[in-house]
Design a protein around this motif. Sequence first.
Motif, PDB file in Angstrom:
ATOM      1  N   LYS A   1       0.851  -1.190   0.000  1.00 24.52           N
ATOM      2  CA  LYS A   1       0.000   0.000   0.000  1.00 24.52           C
ATOM      3  C   LYS A   1       0.885   1.237   0.000  1.00 24.52           C
ATOM      4  O   LYS A   1       1.842   1.327   0.768  1.00 24.52           O
ATOM      5  N   LEU A   2       0.583   2.187  -0.890  1.00 20.24           N
ATOM      6  CA  LEU A   2       1.343   3.425  -0.984  1.00 20.24           C
ATOM      7  C   LEU A   2       0.387   4.592  -1.199  1.00 20.24           C
ATOM      8  O   LEU A   2      -0.516   4.500  -2.029  1.00 20.24           O
ATOM      9  N   ASP A   3       0.584   5.671  -0.449  1.00 16.65           N
ATOM     10  CA  ASP A   3      -0.274   6.859  -0.602  1.00 16.65           C
ATOM     11  C   ASP A   3      -1.756   6.488  -0.514  1.00 16.65           C
ATOM     12  O   ASP A   3      -2.577   6.968  -1.297  1.00 16.65           O
ATOM     13  N   SER A   4      -2.072   5.585   0.409  1.00 18.74           N
ATOM     14  CA  SER A   4      -3.449   5.103   0.638  1.00 18.74           C
ATOM     15  C   SER A   4      -4.022   4.328  -0.544  1.00 18.74           C
ATOM     16  O   SER A   4      -5.232   4.121  -0.624  1.00 18.74           O
TER      17      SER A   4
ATOM     18  N   ILE B   1       2.416   4.021  -9.086  1.00 17.20           N
ATOM     19  CA  ILE B   1       2.192   4.737  -7.830  1.00 17.20           C
ATOM     20  C   ILE B   1       3.500   5.364  -7.346  1.00 17.20           C
ATOM     21  O   ILE B   1       3.522   6.464  -6.808  1.00 17.20           O
ATOM     22  N   ASP B   2       4.596   4.659  -7.566  1.00 21.62           N
ATOM     23  CA  ASP B   2       5.911   5.139  -7.164  1.00 21.62           C
ATOM     24  C   ASP B   2       6.959   4.340  -7.935  1.00 21.62           C
ATOM     25  O   ASP B   2       6.638   3.339  -8.596  1.00 21.62           O
TER      26      ASP B   2
END
Length: 474
Positions: free
Chosen positions: A276-279, A315-316
Amino acid sequence: MDYNKINDNIIEKIKSAVKGAVYVGDEVNEDFFHDEMPIYGEGIPECLVDATCKEDVANIMKICNEEKIPVIARGAGTGLTGAGVAIKNGIMINMQSMNKILEFDEENMIVRVEPGVLLNDLAKACLDKGYLYPPDPGEKFATLGGNVSLNAGGMRAVKYGTTRDYVRKMEVVLPTGEITEFGSIVSKSSTGYSLKDLMVGSEGTLAIITELTLKIVPNPKYIVSLIVPFESLNNCISTVPKLFQNNLNPQAIEFMERDIIIASEKYIGKETFPKKLDSIDVGAYLLISFDGDDEDLIDNTLEQAAEILIKNGAIDVLVADTPNSIKDAWAARNSFLEAIESQYKLLDECDVVVPVTKIADYINFVNKESKSYIFDVKSFGHAGDGNLHIYTLSNEVDKIKQFKEEVDKFMSIIYEKAYEMGGKISGEHGIGFGKKKYLKNFEGDVNIRLMRAIKKAFDPNMILNPDKVIAISE
């Protein structure tokens, strides 16, 4: 086709003709009965011979050709299609004792090896001298003879090519017992039909490899890996062609869905991939590597790649640029099969290959189709070259008959879809025994007729690894 059984007279002939140990009946270790995909069944050799040299192999083949005895050459037994299983019994030649690295010819950038050398051992020996043997199949403890027989690919194939691209020359024993050489140490040749290239990927059905001359390259000075999480599989895979369109030349690009990463990290006991990243819940990942000799150029490539990836839905972009961080990034990917085997008692797989631009559509088709069956499906693969590994999995061992029947229907449908998209049945695992039916159904009568004629030309009595790849008769 009818073959003769081995009798005491034939056993004595073989024992007197070879230097290696000979095992008969109950003396044959059961590890030689199957490969790494036991769903295709077992085959019990009547006799196992540890070959020590080309003369051992040649003498066995002469006897078996005269006596019409089936023969199979066996490496480490890590195959996944039943190619290394003695389904016709007969004699199995264990090639693992022929495991010497014979010579590094650094001026010509080649290495001579016996076929029983493990990929892992050659890779280490090359690195110790500052070289790289680029083929990088997931199973590092397979033999090089097996790699060549299957044209193994692996994760670096997207940049460096498959095993075929590194085979310069080979010494082989024909089914008649004759010893000959195919290829040359030179880098190019238009000298008649390429018998060497015909051998690569022939799965031990045409001749037995007794020596290989392989190309090596300088080991790149720098390597960096990127872990790239995406919310959806579609965004993940559809980004891959854009990396090529921008001429970024990655060494490897792997894709994987969330579930397989969780299973693998649980198996190895270490978490590296964010969930999970940045919600945002991560649904899929790309694992990308770049290599080269110019650090500034690598850094520039990473910046371009990151920009493209973020623009297309990543996402990243997480960078692994130290030996330990790179090792950790690839540890989960390299343990996928073992993780699956630790969770399921029944499994089958295909390693279908489709055009890179079709991967997302194909995986979506597979996932949708799989919902109609009793088994689970897990997919991952080489996003850079379109080679996908799709596993059908179950723990309902009491329903093995139903499992096999449903897997057959499922495989037929997804292979048909692959051909519609311009793909093929196998990218690197081969046909063996388990995929023979699908080859016949989808390659067509003309191609099968030609393959059968090639087999007959090499092996008039059809004794060498019979009934693999193609049926020896209708």
